[in-house]
Design an enzyme around this catalytic site. Structure first.
Site, mmCIF file in Angstrom:
data_model
loop_
_atom_site.group_PDB
_atom_site.id
_atom_site.type_symbol
_atom_site.label_atom_id
_atom_site.label_comp_id
_atom_site.label_asym_id
_atom_site.label_seq_id
_atom_site.Cartn_x
_atom_site.Cartn_y
_atom_site.Cartn_z
ATOM 1 N N HIS A 194 6.122 11.340 -4.027
ATOM 2 C CA HIS A 194 5.308 10.886 -2.873
ATOM 3 C C HIS A 194 4.164 9.962 -3.310
ATOM 4 O O HIS A 194 3.124 9.937 -2.658
ATOM 5 C CB HIS A 194 4.717 12.063 -2.095
ATOM 6 C CG HIS A 194 5.692 13.159 -1.816
ATOM 7 N ND1 HIS A 194 6.464 13.218 -0.684
ATOM 8 C CD2 HIS A 194 6.046 14.246 -2.558
ATOM 9 C CE1 HIS A 194 7.235 14.278 -0.710
ATOM 10 N NE2 HIS A 194 7.012 14.928 -1.846
ATOM 11 N N SER A 315 -4.483 -17.053 -9.671
ATOM 12 C CA SER A 315 -4.764 -17.498 -8.306
ATOM 13 C C SER A 315 -5.450 -18.848 -8.370
ATOM 14 O O SER A 315 -6.198 -19.140 -9.301
ATOM 15 C CB SER A 315 -5.663 -16.477 -7.620
ATOM 16 O OG SER A 315 -6.370 -17.089 -6.570
ATOM 17 N N LYS A 321 -7.846 -13.238 -11.065
ATOM 18 C CA LYS A 321 -6.564 -12.641 -10.690
ATOM 19 C C LYS A 321 -5.502 -12.762 -11.788
ATOM 20 O O LYS A 321 -5.385 -13.761 -12.454
ATOM 21 C CB LYS A 321 -6.004 -13.303 -9.416
ATOM 22 C CG LYS A 321 -6.751 -12.989 -8.170
ATOM 23 C CD LYS A 321 -6.708 -11.527 -7.771
ATOM 24 C CE LYS A 321 -5.351 -11.100 -7.271
ATOM 25 N NZ LYS A 321 -5.019 -11.695 -5.977
ATOM 26 N N GLU A 328 7.292 -9.346 -7.967
ATOM 27 C CA GLU A 328 7.250 -9.475 -6.499
ATOM 28 C C GLU A 328 8.423 -10.310 -5.995
ATOM 29 O O GLU A 328 9.021 -10.000 -4.958
ATOM 30 C CB GLU A 328 5.935 -10.120 -6.062
ATOM 31 C CG GLU A 328 4.745 -9.189 -6.247
ATOM 32 C CD GLU A 328 3.411 -9.893 -6.018
ATOM 33 O OE1 GLU A 328 3.379 -10.947 -5.382
ATOM 34 O OE2 GLU A 328 2.387 -9.361 -6.501
#
Ligand code: ARG
Length: 494
Positions: A194, A315, A321, A328
């Protein structure tokens, strides 16, 4: 009027996009623009009017199926070899056809022959070019063959190659997983359920879980290959031929393991395409879950894992970043492959037997799934290879964590407390630990005894992450010994 910038849209690969662009601009009237092309379609003679240019543009599949040119030529060479062996075509004619086909293969791979959409499909591109090169003899190539068994053959040859490539890519990923399992065999991480910290485990155990998934994926492809490597050539349009074709011979020439047993089925099913995309979907699903772990674990909040700078992105506005874009993208591309599976199931669901032109739409989902999955597996293996667990931080975090609570419950079970009671007692200890901000290994023995008098000072032996991991006794569990055994088995399998 805007026109696609040269360089951004190279004329070959974007040919059809451009035409669509034009047809939009000119309100779908390609007729005037392409009048210079006078190629004849394979089936034109039966009709009194030339095929409408817009209808041809709409139905042309060259921009997609040109990928099959190698398979198409391979199939044609096998077919004409058999035709000459069976005295359907003379040896001289066959030799001329084969030489022409070989040249066309070079022209296509070298780029001197650019497939034109007016040719309808790649089979026609090659046949028309052959006619240009050797004249009417070219027309003998199609004896006893239809584009229906031709395209079914090309598709199977293409799939055979892609399945092998995908198996190799999976082999690479499995190798990296074993390396990771070995490297981090004794590193303790949190196991989750979970997405809540559940129990400490060997990191090797985690990597081997993925080893098992991708190993099953590889087995699935191995099994699929048995159904793919069957020749449909010789089925002709769908009913067979009056010519004395030797289908066994073409099957052997093309390296197929077996031969179709029903000519209707041979040309009209695409279940192997659906099965392949389903196998690809499964692989992408596994990759996508793995990608999700990498993305989470590399975040500041988790901070368990470092992705190499060579595989991370930044970024354009936030200088700090470091993003896991590769993971992704793999996760995102999974959606496209699932879409391809649904497209294929839907394309096939209402088709009366046997061949229908709808089936031409199988190639885009097939090619896209194969290329996306092979590309994703390959890059993911490389990305994974270039990740490191942050061992110091993990050691600190796992040392005193509440995820040791199951150890307390099992300690009480060993002291004959019924598990349900042990669970309830431990739950209360956890609540107290959180409320009093005292980690489990720092709870004094007197306090433990307040909850249950079965506690002895040896409870502290259990409250160490490595002891917890290594006291697992059951089959296939997370202990260092069990992981070592699993690594050995995985090595053998690979
Ligand atoms: N381009 C077609 C396809 O990919 C080839 C088969 C054409 N057959 C036909 N009967 N029109 O399906």
């Amino acid at each position: 009027m805007r026109f696609p910038l040269p360089g951004l849209h190279d004329s070959e690969t974007r040919q059809k996009d451009k035409i669509y662009y034009f047809t939009k601009q000119f309100n779908f009237q390609t007729t005037k623009m392409f009048m210079n092309s006078k190629k004849e379609l394979l089936w034109q003679s039966r009709f009194s009017l030339p095929f409408d240019r817009d209808a041809l543009l709409f139905s042309s599949s060259v921009h997609v199926d040109k990928k099959l040119y190698r398979e198409d030529i391979q199939g044609s060479i096998a077919h004409v070899t058999m035709l000459s062996e069976e005295n359907i075509v003379s040896v001289e004619d066959a030799a001329q056809i084969i030489a022409g086909l070989r040249e066309i293969e070079e022209e296509l791979s070298g780029g001197s022959l650019l497939p034109q959409w007016e040719d309808e499909d790649i089979h026609t591109v090659i046949e028309n070019r052959l006619k240009e090169k050797i004249g009417a003899v070219a027309g003998k190539l199609h004896s006893g063959r239809s584009r229906n068994d031709q395209v079914a053959t090309d598709t199977r040859l293409y799939m055979r190659r892609q399945i092998t490539e995908l198996q190799v890519a999976l082999g690479g990923l499995l190798g990296v997983l074993i390396e990771k399992a070995e490297c981090y065999h004794k590193t303790i991480i949190f196991g989750y359920t979970h997405l809540q910290r559940a129990q400490p485990i060997s990191a090797g155990h985690y990597y081997l879980a993925y080893f098992n998934m991708f190993s099953r994926d590889r087995q699935r492809l191995h099994d699929l290959m048995k159904r793919v490597n069957i020749s449909p050539l010789g089925a002709a349009a769908f009913a067979g031929s009056t010519l004395p074709l030797n289908a066994e011979r073409t099957a052997v020439l093309l390296g197929f393991d077996d031969l179709f047993s029903n000519s209707i089925d041979a040309v009209s099913d695409r279940d192997i395409v659906i099965e392949f995309i389903s196998d690809c979907s499964m692989i992408m699903m596994h990759l996508s879950r793995f990608a999700e772990d990498l993305i989470l674990w590399s975040s500041y909040e988790f901070g368990y894992l470092e992705i190499s700078d060579a595989f991370a992105t930044g970024s354009s506005i936030m200088p700090q970043k470091k993003n896991a874009d590769i993971a992704e993208l793999v996760r995102g591309k999974t959606g496209r492959v699932y879409g391809n599976l649904m497209a294929m199931l839907t394309i096939m669901k209402g088709l009366p037997l046997s061949y229908n032109r709808d089936m031409q739409e199988d190639k885009q989902p097939l090619f896209d799934s194969a290329e996306t999955t092979i590309g994703s597996v390959t890059i993911f293996a490389k990305l994974l290879e270039h990740t490191k667990l942050k061992e110091e931080r993990l050691a600190k975090l796992t040392a005193e964590d509440l995820s040791l609570a199951t150890e307390i419950a099992e300690y009480l079970v060993r002291r004959q407390i019924p598990f349900r009671d042990a669970h309830r007692i431990t739950g209360k200890i956890v609540t107290w630990s959180i409320a009093s901000d005292v980690t489990l290994p720092n709870i004094p023995i007197e306090k433990f005894r307040e909850f249950c008098d079965a506690f002895e000072p040896d409870i502290y032996n259990c409250l160490k992450a490595d002891v917890s991991v290594n006291s697992k006794k059951t089959h296939g569990s997370c202990s260092f010994d069990s992981v070592a055994l699993q690594i050995e088995m995985a090595r053998k399998e690979l």
